[in-house]
Structure formats: structure tokens, C-alpha cells
Design a protein around this motif. Structure first.
Motif, PDB file in Angstrom:
ATOM      1  N   GLU A 277       4.789  -4.733   4.162  1.00 48.56           N
ATOM      2  CA  GLU A 277       5.866  -5.480   3.523  1.00 48.56           C
ATOM      3  C   GLU A 277       6.769  -4.551   2.715  1.00 48.56           C
ATOM      4  O   GLU A 277       7.998  -4.652   2.768  1.00 48.56           O
ATOM      5  N   PHE A 278       6.168  -3.635   1.989  1.00 45.96           N
ATOM      6  CA  PHE A 278       6.934  -2.702   1.175  1.00 45.96           C
ATOM      7  C   PHE A 278       7.782  -1.797   2.067  1.00 45.96           C
ATOM      8  O   PHE A 278       8.972  -1.577   1.804  1.00 45.96           O
ATOM      9  N   VAL A 279       7.181  -1.273   3.115  1.00 47.62           N
ATOM     10  CA  VAL A 279       7.902  -0.387   4.043  1.00 47.62           C
ATOM     11  C   VAL A 279       9.093  -1.098   4.662  1.00 47.62           C
ATOM     12  O   VAL A 279      10.179  -0.518   4.802  1.00 47.62           O
ATOM     13  N   SER A 280       8.916  -2.359   5.006  1.00 45.10           N
ATOM     14  CA  SER A 280      10.016  -3.114   5.612  1.00 45.10           C
ATOM     15  C   SER A 280      11.183  -3.268   4.640  1.00 45.10           C
ATOM     16  O   SER A 280      12.352  -3.273   5.051  1.00 45.10           O
ATOM     17  N   ARG A 281      10.892  -3.371   3.368  1.00 42.29           N
ATOM     18  CA  ARG A 281      11.949  -3.538   2.367  1.00 42.29           C
ATOM     19  C   ARG A 281      12.668  -2.215   2.063  1.00 42.29           C
ATOM     20  O   ARG A 281      13.790  -2.218   1.551  1.00 42.29           O
ATOM     21  N   LEU A 282      12.033  -1.094   2.386  1.00 39.09           N
ATOM     22  CA  LEU A 282      12.707   0.192   2.220  1.00 39.09           C
ATOM     23  C   LEU A 282      13.862   0.343   3.205  1.00 39.09           C
ATOM     24  O   LEU A 282      14.852   1.018   2.927  1.00 39.09           O
TER      25      LEU A 282
ATOM     26  N   SER B  33       1.247   3.776  -6.683  1.00 39.99           N
ATOM     27  CA  SER B  33       0.814   2.608  -5.919  1.00 39.99           C
ATOM     28  C   SER B  33      -0.576   2.182  -6.367  1.00 39.99           C
ATOM     29  O   SER B  33      -1.385   3.019  -6.784  1.00 39.99           O
ATOM     30  N   PRO B  34      -0.895   0.893  -6.274  1.00 36.59           N
ATOM     31  CA  PRO B  34      -2.269   0.452  -6.566  1.00 36.59           C
ATOM     32  C   PRO B  34      -3.244   1.141  -5.623  1.00 36.59           C
ATOM     33  O   PRO B  34      -2.950   1.302  -4.429  1.00 36.59           O
ATOM     34  N   SER B  35      -4.381   1.553  -6.124  1.00 40.72           N
ATOM     35  CA  SER B  35      -5.342   2.286  -5.300  1.00 40.72           C
ATOM     36  C   SER B  35      -5.965   1.410  -4.220  1.00 40.72           C
ATOM     37  O   SER B  35      -6.453   1.908  -3.211  1.00 40.72           O
ATOM     38  N   ASN B  36      -5.954   0.090  -4.426  1.00 39.57           N
ATOM     39  CA  ASN B  36      -6.557  -0.842  -3.463  1.00 39.57           C
ATOM     40  C   ASN B  36      -5.500  -1.591  -2.658  1.00 39.57           C
ATOM     41  O   ASN B  36      -5.694  -2.741  -2.274  1.00 39.57           O
ATOM     42  N   LEU B  37      -4.379  -0.958  -2.410  1.00 45.85           N
ATOM     43  CA  LEU B  37      -3.258  -1.599  -1.721  1.00 45.85           C
ATOM     44  C   LEU B  37      -3.641  -1.973  -0.285  1.00 45.85           C
ATOM     45  O   LEU B  37      -4.117  -1.130   0.488  1.00 45.85           O
ATOM     46  N   SER B  38      -3.432  -3.232   0.067  1.00 44.43           N
ATOM     47  CA  SER B  38      -3.792  -3.704   1.412  1.00 44.43           C
ATOM     48  C   SER B  38      -2.745  -3.259   2.431  1.00 44.43           C
ATOM     49  O   SER B  38      -1.605  -2.945   2.089  1.00 44.43           O
ATOM     50  N   GLU B  39      -3.150  -3.250   3.693  1.00 42.60           N
ATOM     51  CA  GLU B  39      -2.250  -2.855   4.772  1.00 42.60           C
ATOM     52  C   GLU B  39      -1.056  -3.805   4.875  1.00 42.60           C
ATOM     53  O   GLU B  39       0.064  -3.388   5.166  1.00 42.60           O
ATOM     54  N   SER B  40      -1.293  -5.085   4.634  1.00 47.02           N
ATOM     55  CA  SER B  40      -0.203  -6.057   4.732  1.00 47.02           C
ATOM     56  C   SER B  40       0.856  -5.822   3.659  1.00 47.02           C
ATOM     57  O   SER B  40       2.057  -5.920   3.919  1.00 47.02           O
TER      58      SER B  40
END
Length: 346
Positions: free
Chosen positions: A202-207, A191-198
Motif C-alpha cells: 500500500e505504501f509503495v503504491s502511494r509513492l 518503518s515499523p519493524s513488524n510491517l506487514s507485506e500488505s
């Protein structure tokens, strides 16, 4: 590419259905599942390679071995031997595989390492030889369902998640995406080290996983460039010849390009390097104009290179490997979850 994928989709459907039937037989207890005499944790993925599995297994082995008598069991991909083999730091790479040998060298005296294509047999022999073992970590065993596991850890890569992929041969998945529901813990790797909460949400919802399944994000942390033989370190030079035999070298390429001009020679995952390969590499390296230049490879490739007849050929060239670890967000929360599975099932 799209046309080829469309042509291959019917074959993917057939393969996926075969795997679905197989999984159904395990789910209904028609196919046997054997419980062995220790806690079993599995680390694996739905896709074939490239998720960064090895450093995550190392992370777990490092943490578990501080609290429990720990062993790791892998298939020993690419080895020439068959059956159960106990792995030590001086083993021949072609007899045990690069990943197992890497574990044995890194955790010598702390973790028992073995390879066996049949995980039940491998675990039973490990426990017979080392009955004090409290935890066995299965390396790349998400689809190996004959052995009972107390915790299934599923990895998926941030830039190549399973929800964007297809079953083999049209894609890289070993089974339909539905297999995600066997996971007790999911780690989103690279994952990108600076990944935003939003973006995380979004990623979690797609899982599309159950809310009870904890999801963690991990990123790669790069360390020193380490000489293959004498283990000295160096700073990044002007020019690098990068040689890789791993599933997805792109993150490493991106990292090195921040500091150096990079020329990349890509070989297949777990590539068994030959004298001809090395001669090709050295010839290309000799054509580099800069005097400030080195050859860089991965730690897994370094294990292969330094445990074969090729070792004597590369000694006169500046070969280094890129050290790397993983950084897991909410690491303490993850470890607390893992320890809970171990303590509950002992």
C-alpha cells in the motif's frame, strides 16, 4: 493549523514553482552539471530534516569503505567556517558541524571527511588531496544539482512521507513531490519493524514511482545507553531526562518510554548548546525525585556537547547518549545495487 496552512499555500506554490524552474534548467542542461573524477553517490530527501539521514549515511560509509577508497562530503550545517574544510576526529564542532565530526570520529582512518557548501569545489579539493578516492558520498545533496551523481538515494519517513506533505512554508518539502523521479533508489525510513507485506504494498503504491526504482524499508535499532565521556554503558533507569536537538525525536521518545519515565526537553535541529541551556537542563534534572535517573541525548547532540566549553560543565552529571543503527530489509539486495552503481561508473 489547517487555516495557517491554507494561508501559506500561495507562498508554497510560488516557492515550488521557483524550484521547478530551477530543476528544469538542470534537466535541459542550461545550468551546468560537473562530473568529478570519482563515483558520486548522493543521500538526501525532499523534506527538511527528520528522515534519519545520518545513520543511513553511516550505513553506506561502513559498507563502501570495506571495498573502496571512500570519502564523505557534507555542507557542514551550522558551522561558523566557510569553504572547504578537511575534517578530522579532533576538529572543533563549530568549525565543521556535528554530522561531519561524527563521521570523522566513527570512521577515523577508514573514510575521508570534508565539508564544503559548494559540492563541486568540495569534491574537486577532496580528490586533489586524496586522488586515490574511488567513491564520494554526498550527505544531504538531493537538491544540490551542480555536481553529477551516479546514484541518487532518496529517503522518506514512513510516518511523514512526502506524498502527505506540502512545499515550504505550508509544509516541509524543499520542492514539489515530482522531484522524487530523480531518485535511483528510495529508502522508507523509520518503518515499523513488524510491517506487514500488505502495508508495504500500500505504501509503495502511494509513492507512485516507476517500477524500475527499487524501494527498501528500514527501521531503527536502538543499542546501549553510552556515557558521553568514559563510554561505559548502563541499563535504563526509572527516570530519564531526554535532551534532543534533532529533526524528529518522537521514535526515540517512544523507545525510551518502554523502560523509563521520560521528560523531554526539545531544542531545534543542530542546536548550538549554551551554558544557559545546560544550567536549565541540570536544574530540571535536579528536581527529579527518583535516585535512579540519568540525562540522555542523541549521538549527534553528544558530539556538540563534548566538543565545546560545555564539556567541563556536564562532567559532574550522568550524561549518556542513545546508540542507534538502522536495519534495512533486503540489505544485501540494496548493497548489491549500490556496488553495481560504483563498479559500472568507475
Amino acid at each position: 493549523m489547517i487555516i495557517l496552512r491554507m494561508i501559506l499555500l500561495p507562498f508554497s506554490l510560488i516557492y515550488g514553482c521557483v524550484m521547478m524552474v530551477r530543476n528544469g534548467l538542470f534537466d535541459k542542461n542550461i545550468k551546468p552539471v560537473t562530473k568529478v573524477g570519482s563515483v558520486v553517490l548522493s543521500v538526501g530527501n525532499l523534506s527538511v530534516g527528520g528522515t534519519g539521514k545520518t545513520p543511513h549515511v553511516e550505513f553506506l560509509l561502513n559498507a563502501l569503505s570495506k571495498k573502496y577508497k571512500t570519502a564523505v562530503l557534507s555542507r557542514g550545517y551550522g558551522r561558523e567556517s566557510k569553504g572547504f574544510v578537511k575534517v578530522n576526529a579532533n576538529a572543533e564542532v563549530n568549525k565543521v558541524g556535528d554530522e561531519a565530526l561524527n563521521y570523522a570520529q566513527k570512521f577515523e582512518g577508514k573514510v575521508e571527511v570534508a565539508v564544503c557548501e559548494k559540492r563541486v569545489e568540495g569534491a574537486q579539493k577532496l580528490l586533489k588531496n586524496h586522488p586515490e578516492t574511488e567513491v564520494i558520498v554526498l550527505d544531504d545533496a538531493y537538491q544540490h544539482r551542480y555536481i553529477h551523481r551516479d546514484c541518487n538515494i532518496l529517503l522518506t519517513e514512513f510516518n511523514k512521507p512526502f506524498f502527505k506533505d506540502f512545499v515550504l512554508p505550508a509544509g516541509r518539502l524543499r520542492e514539489f513531490r515530482w522531484g522524487k523521479h530523480r531518485a535511483d533508489v528510495v529508502i522508507v525510513t523509520k518503518s515499523p519493524s513488524n510491517l506487514s507485506e500488505s502495508r508495504k504494498k500500500e505504501f509503495v503504491s502511494r509513492l507512485k514511482l516507476k517500477s524500475t526504482v527499487p524501494i527498501f524499508f528500514s527501521s531503527i535499532t536502538y543499542g546501549d545507553l553510552v556515557h558521553l565521556e568514559d563510554k561505559t554503558v548502563t541499563s535504563a533507569p526509572k527516570e530519564i531526562l531526554l535532551v534532543t536537538g534533532i529533526g524528529n525525536p518522537q521514535p526515540l521518545i517512544s523507545h525510551l518510554k518502554q523502560y523509563s519515565k521520560v521528560t523531554h526537553l526539545k531544542f531545534g535541529d543542530h542546536h548550538d548548546y549554551t551554558v544557559k541551556d545546560i544550567e536549565k537542563i541540570h536544574k530540571l534534572f535536579g528536581n527529579f525525585a527518583s535516585a535512579e535517573k540519568i540525562i540522555v541525548t542523541t549521538e549527534k547532540d553528544a558530539v556538540r556537547l563534548m566538543n565545546s566549553k560545555i564539556k567541563t560543565i556536564i562532567q559532574s552529571y550522568p550524561w549518556y547518549y542513545q546508540a542507534m543503527t538502522v536495519k534495512i530489509e533486503d540489505e544485501n539486495k540494496l548493497l548489491k545495487k549500490i556496488y553495481s552503481y560504483v563498479n559500472t561508473n568507475q
